[in-house]
Motif scaffolding. Structure first.
Motif, mmCIF file in Angstrom:
data_model
loop_
_atom_site.group_PDB
_atom_site.id
_atom_site.type_symbol
_atom_site.label_atom_id
_atom_site.label_comp_id
_atom_site.label_asym_id
_atom_site.label_seq_id
_atom_site.Cartn_x
_atom_site.Cartn_y
_atom_site.Cartn_z
ATOM 1 N N ARG A 42 63.783 10.795 5.733
ATOM 2 C CA ARG A 42 64.304 10.075 4.983
ATOM 3 C C ARG A 42 63.631 8.895 4.425
ATOM 4 N N GLY A 43 62.497 8.947 4.848
ATOM 5 C CA GLY A 43 61.264 8.041 3.927
ATOM 6 C C GLY A 43 61.407 6.704 4.354
ATOM 7 N N THR A 44 62.043 6.357 5.551
ATOM 8 C CA THR A 44 62.306 4.868 6.019
ATOM 9 C C THR A 44 61.441 4.543 7.135
ATOM 10 N N SER A 45 61.142 3.338 7.572
ATOM 11 C CA SER A 45 60.593 2.825 8.927
ATOM 12 C C SER A 45 61.730 3.241 9.770
ATOM 13 N N VAL A 46 61.068 3.474 10.953
ATOM 14 C CA VAL A 46 61.990 3.632 12.110
ATOM 15 C C VAL A 46 61.550 2.605 13.060
ATOM 16 N N HIS A 47 62.990 1.898 13.629
ATOM 17 C CA HIS A 47 62.722 0.766 14.604
ATOM 18 C C HIS A 47 61.641 1.149 15.844
ATOM 19 N N HIS A 92 51.393 12.636 5.677
ATOM 20 C CA HIS A 92 52.210 11.665 4.976
ATOM 21 C C HIS A 92 53.015 12.192 3.833
ATOM 22 N N THR A 110 58.359 11.411 12.950
ATOM 23 C CA THR A 110 57.758 10.120 11.953
ATOM 24 C C THR A 110 56.174 10.544 11.637
ATOM 25 N N VAL A 154 57.195 6.256 10.040
ATOM 26 C CA VAL A 154 58.141 6.397 8.785
ATOM 27 C C VAL A 154 58.585 7.779 9.201
ATOM 28 N N ASP A 155 59.978 7.671 8.994
ATOM 29 C CA ASP A 155 60.872 9.013 9.086
ATOM 30 C C ASP A 155 60.535 9.971 8.002
#
Ligand code: ARG
Length: 699
Positions: free
Chosen positions: A545-550, A500, A537, A541-542
């Motif tokens: 980019r640090g964002t959640s992926v659909h 992570h 991921t 979490v990507d």
């Protein structure tokens, strides 16, 4: 009237509340009346004159608490241990008391500087038994008790004070004639209460209530059957009368404002050894200690162990090393109220490295294993330290040292073999070592920091703060390099946080470059690593980019499913399905790994060992012979590994949670070091540092 009992007092000509060094003084600065104080003191003096000869020491201006002569020192026979006051506010009294003692012909002992001890305020002779009750926790330090025991040649029972209001032992504890004891139990910790109860029979203990305690009822002067006290409740007076004591109340309210009363204002200077010492039926044993006893805090731990275990001690010999690098030795006589308490204490002392003098080494006691996987009740539980057991008069080294095992002894054609075994491994036909006799452990005595660059050194078992991280990284990089180049072994224990926090690429490098020789983890680190390799991921979490992926929450399950389809991690690598990441590097570089399962594991991966007994065995096999173990953000697996690692293996624990780091670096083993930091950051610094080293010294 001349009297056998002599008491030292100091007139209150300079008495007042000038500063605050105990809770009673709070709010009382300059609130006491000198006139009233003189009158109350004089009345006490008059009362005591009928029971004792009173000596006076000249009061000194600027030292208002000098009236409390109980704190001048501790007297036994012709010997005095001079007080070393904890607070600078009272330290100036020391030379005046010293002069007085010397003028009276006492032999005066002075404690090392910075070892506080406040005299008879914190040390009281029992009036029934032959021992000294000594308090610590606020004004006196436990280490000082070792000196009392030696200089006064007396058994010491140390009591820990826990209530700030009762900061001196004589504020809550008063041994009375005929072995009675007046005391306030809540002022002491549980161990001390137990110790008191073990030594003073129930019918001799007079426990008082808080209302009496705060009136300083325990701070009384007792001569024979008379008790002189500030104030006592009717019920307490009744209890004392029923035991044959007469109580004289004399108000000392002005002195209460400074936290003292009758007893504090007096020092009994005629304390003698019993003419006919009672023969003690209490079991006792002698142990020897060697090492940097004071610097390493060992004396403190030994005494603490004895006291907390319900025992008492006498110091027979204490020779401090002359130079900082010299070791010290001590010989301590440990006494305990009964054999069971003794055995318990001795077991713990052995773990601290105490040994019995060679003349009285007896063989270790053995008990046969009669049920598979079960030891006799009092089996000796092992530590991480090298251990030897005496069998048939010979010291035998215990093999497979680890903590929380039993020592199994077997006869083999080659001789007697002693081995650390887990309980479940014990077999009928073997014997286990029981009790604490004939066992010794070896502590490394190099605890003293050998070089000044403390931060670089593993010698100081300590938790590093952020600003020390870089220094620690330098040291670890150096070690990794050394170990790799000499063909040594490094095991890495890693948790999913490594992935992570973006540590994966760095850990990959370490594996590729030959710095890692075994990887230990659980299902999660492998799952997250594989998820990242396959889908980019970590737990959905990507990572870039640090964002959640659909739909990302399913990713980790998909990763598991993919590996299950392949049959194993290695097969996924072989089939070209898994092409990067930590697990991939392990497979490619032939670094063995073990994934220990747990109740919360999804899947699990086919490689995850769900049989925990088998997983523990795998772990133990993989860390065998390791020179260094790097623990990266995994509480569960790191502690598991810590438990099976013997002393002498360097352990480096990196975790953002200080509690985990402390738990692991606090094994009492000097080779452990803890770093509280983000593990991704740590790994990146480590790789950078290794690059520098590689640049400097080409492989
Ligand atoms: N103000 C003094 C102090 O705090 C009081 C000493 C009382 N003495 C005693 N033996 N308890 O040091």
């Amino acid at each position: 009237m001349t009297n056998a009992v002599r008491i030292l007092m100091c007139a209150p000509h300079h008495y007042e509340v000038d500063y605050v060094i105990n809770p009673w003084m709070e709010g009382n600065i300059h609130r006491s009346s000198r006139e009233q104080a003189e009158a109350q003191w004089h009345q006490l003096y008059q009362v005591l004159k009928d029971y004792a000869t009173i000596d006076l020491v000249e009061p000194q201006p600027g030292w208002p608490d000098m009236v409390f002569t109980a704190n001048a020192g501790l007297i036994l026979g012709n010997t005095v241990v001079l007080s070393r006051f904890f607070h600078p506010e009272r330290q100036g009294e020391e030379p005046y008391f010293q002069q007085w003692f010397e003028s009276q012909g006492y032999k005066v002992h002075t404690l090392p500087k910075s070892l506080p001890f406040e005299g008879a305020g914190d040390a009281l002779l029992d009036r029934g038994g032959q021992w000294l009750w000594a308090g610590y926790g606020f004004r006196s330090e436990l280490d000082a008790h070792a000196y009392l025991a030696q200089w006064l040649d007396v058994e010491v029972l140390s009591l820990r004070l826990v209530d700030r209001r009762f900061y001196h032992l004589d504020t809550c504890f008063c041994p009375l004639s005929d072995g009675y004891l007046l005391y306030y139990p809540p002022a002491f910790d549980t161990y001390s209460n137990r110790l008191i109860e073990l030594r003073v029979p129930a019918e001799k203990r007079i426990a008082i209530e808080e209302a009496d305690a705060v009136n300083f009822a325990c701070n009384s002067v007792n001569v024979e059957r008379t008790i002189v006290v500030n104030k006592a409740s009717d019920s307490l007076k009744q209890i004392l009368h029923a035991r044959g004591f007469s109580v004289i109340e004399t108000p000392l309210t002005e002195f209460l404002k400074a936290g003292g009363a009758a007893k504090c204002l007096t020092l009994r200077t005629t304390e003698t050894y019993r003419e006919s010492p009672q023969v003690s039926t209490i079991p006792s044993r002698i142990v020897q200690l060697e090492g940097h006893l004071l610097d390493s805090g060992l004396v403190n731990r030994v005494l603490d162990t004895i006291v907390a275990g319900g025992g008492s001690f006498q110091v027979i010999n204490f020779s401090l090393g002359a130079q900082r690098l010299d070791t010290s030795t001590a010989e301590v006589k440990v006494s305990a109220p009964d054999a069971a308490v003794m055995a318990d204490i001795m077991g713990q002392l052995i773990d601290l490295g105490a040994v019995s003098p060679s003349e009285d080494t007896t063989d270790a006691n053995l008990a046969p294993v009669t049920q598979p996987g079960v030891a006799a009740d009092d089996f000796y539980a092992t530590t991480i330290y090298p251990t030897e057991v005496s069998i048939a008069g010979k010291w035998i080294e215990v093999q497979g040292q680890r903590m929380d095992g039993a020592i199994a002894v077997t006869q083999t054609p080659a001789g007697v073999v002693a081995r650390c075994k887990l309980l479940r491994e014990l077999k009928v036909g073997e014997s286990v070592v029981v009790g604490s006799e004939g066992i010794r452990t070896k502590r490394n005595t190099t605890t003293l920091k050998k070089n000044a660059t403390e931060e670089f050194s593993f010698m100081g078992a300590g938790v590093s703060s952020e600003r020390r991280v870089e220094l620690v990284v330098e040291q670890i990089a150096w070690d990794l390099r050394q170990i790799r180049d000499r063909g040594g072994k490094v095991a890495v224990v890693a948790g999913p946080v490594v992935i992570h926090t973006g540590g994966s690429e760095h850990l990959n490098r370490l594996i590729r470059e030959g710095y890692v020789h075994a990887l230990l983890g659980g299902n999660a680190i492998a799952v997250h690593d594989i998820e990242q390799s396959l889908m980019g991921t970590s737990l959905g979490v990507d990572m870039k980019r640090g964002t959640s992926v659909h739909g990302g929450h399913r990713h980790h399950l998909k990763a598991i499913n993919t590996i299950r389809r392949c049959g194993s991690i290695a097969k996924a690598v072989e089939q070209g399905v898994l092409r990067s990441g930590v697990m991939y590097e392990c497979v490619k570089n032939n670094v063995p790994f073990s994934l220990a399962g747990s109740i919360r594991d999804d899947g699990p991966l086919p490689d995850t060992q769900m049989d925990l007994v088998a997983a523990q065995a795998d772990y133990a096999r993989l860390i065998e012979g390791a020179d260094l173990i790097l623990m990266l953000s995994s509480m569960l697996h790191s502690i598991g590994v810590g438990n099976m690692t013997p002393a002498g293996v360097k352990m480096v624990c990196i975790d953002i949670n200080p509690a985990v780091v402390t738990k692991l670096s606090d094994r009492g083993s000097i080779e452990s070091i803890g770093v509280v930091t983000d593990v991704g950051l740590f790994l990146s610094l480590l790789v950078q540092q290794l690059n520098k080293l590689t640049g400097q010294y080409a492989r």
